[in-house]
Design an enzyme around this catalytic site. Structure first.
Site, short mmCIF file in Angstrom:
data_model
loop_
_atom_site.label_atom_id
_atom_site.label_comp_id
_atom_site.label_asym_id
_atom_site.label_seq_id
_atom_site.Cartn_x
_atom_site.Cartn_y
_atom_site.Cartn_z
NE ARG A 144 -3.82 0.21 2.21
CZ ARG A 144 -4.61 0.66 3.19
NH1 ARG A 144 -4.63 0.02 4.35
NH2 ARG A 144 -5.34 1.74 3.03
CB CYS A 203 -1.87 3.48 9.78
SG CYS A 203 -3.23 4.06 10.84
#
Length: 283
Positions: free
Chosen positions: A180, A238
C-alpha cells in the site's frame, strides 16, 4: 511505566489492592467481504466470553467520530469520549488495561486516546485475549461511574500539514503494509502511495508470530534502521489512525516518543491537491 502488560502480570494485578479497569476493544477493519459472510461483531464476541470484569468499548462509536473529511476514524468528540470512559469505570487514579482479539490495533487506539487525553496509567495486554490463560465470563459488569476528564495534549497529535512538515524535518513512519505504501494496491482509499518523505514501517513487523511485541531492544534496533535516532522527532500514520496507534505503542515500548497523524492516509488521499509518492523511495 511500561506501555504493555503480560497476561500473568494482569492476573496478579486483578487480585491486588488497586486492580485495573479492563476495557475490551475487539474490532476488525471493515473491508468488503465475500457474499454472505457476516461482518465482524465485536460486541457479540465480547458477549460470548471476555476477561472477567472487562467492559466492552466500541471503537467505531466511542473511539472515533463518524468517517468524513477527517478520515475513516477521526478523533471522537472528546466530551462523548470522556462520558464513554467514565461509564466504563475509568478514573484518573485507577490503572487501565486494554485488550482486543490479539492484533493489538484496536487496543492501541484506546491506549493512545487515553494517554493523549491525560490518563497517567494505561497499558495494553500484550498478545490480546489469546494470551489470557484464565477463565472467561459472559456477565456484563456494571462498573461505578469513573471520574476521568479528557485533557488533550497537542504535542502527541499531527494534522496533515504537520505530518507533511515532519516528513521533511524528522521521521514520519507509514505503518501500512508495504504494497500500500508503494502504491501497488489500494483496497480502501481513493489512491495508493504515501506521503512524500514518509518511510515504510509496517506495524506487522513489530510483533512476533504470536502477536506479542518484539523485545524492546529489538524494536529499538528496528526503528534505528528506519532512521530514528535519539534526537529524532517521530510521527506515525497508517490508513485511518488505528494501526498507526499500534506503531506509536511499539515505539513507546522501545523508549521512543511519537506523535500520531489520526486522519492518516484516508484523510490525506481524499484531497486531490495533496502530493502522493509511489514506489519504495520515500520521495
Amino acid at each position: 511505566m511500561n506501555a504493555i502488560i503480560s497476561a500473568s502480570e494482569l492476573a496478579d494485578g486483578l487480585t491486588g489492592d488497586n486492580p485495573p479497569v479492563l476495557l475490551d476493544v475487539r474490532w476488525q477493519l471493515s473491508v468488503a467481504k465475500a457474499a454472505g459472510e457476516p461482518p465482524f461483531d465485536g460486541r457479540a464476541e465480547y458477549a460470548a466470553g471476555h476477561i472477567p470484569g472487562a467492559v466492552f468499548v466500541d471503537l467505531d462509536r466511542e473511539l472515533a467520530a463518524p468517517s468524513g473529511t477527517g478520515g475513516r476514524h477521526p478523533l471522537p468528540d472528546l466530551a462523548e469520549f470522556g462520558a464513554a470512559m467514565r461509564a466504563a469505570g475509568v478514573s484518573s487514579g485507577t490503572p487501565v488495561v486494554v485488550y482486543d482479539g490479539g492484533q493489538g490495533w484496536a487496543a492501541a487506539r484506546a491506549w493512545w486516546l487515553l494517554r493523549w487525553t491525560g490518563h497517567p496509567n494505561v497499558r495494553v495486554l500484550d498478545g490480546g485475549l489469546p494470551s489470557w490463560r484464565g477463565g472467561l465470563s459472559t456477565d456484563t459488569p456494571q462498573p461505578a461511574e469513573g471520574d476521568f476528564r479528557p485533557r488533550p495534549d497537542a504535542v502527541g497529535l499531527l494534522d496533515a500539514d504537520a505530518a507533511a512538515a515532519l516528513a521533511r524535518s524528522g521521521v514520519l513512519l507509514d505503518a501500512r503494509a508495504g504494497e500500500r505504501y508503494r502504491g501497488e494496491v489500494e483496497p480502501i482509499d481513493r489512491v495508493g502511495g504515501h506521503i512524500p518523505g514518509a518511510v515504510s514501517a509496517p506495524t506487522t513487523e513489530n510483533v512476533a508470530a504470536d502477536g506479542r511485541f518484539l523485545p524492546a531492544e529489538e524494536l529499538a534496533a528496528r526503528f534505528k534502521e528506519l532512521g530514528v535516532s535519539d534526537d529524532s522527532t517521530v510521527g506515525v500514520y497508517c490508513g485511518s489512525g488505528v494501526s498507526g496507534a499500534h506503531e506509536v505503542l511499539a515505539l513507546a515500548v522501545a523508549g521512543v516518543p511519537a506523535a500520531l497523524y489520526v486522519g492518516s492516509w484516508s484523510e490525506w488521499s481524499s484531497d486531490p491537491s495533496r502530493p502522493v509518492a509511489v514506489g519504495p523511495d520515500p520521495q
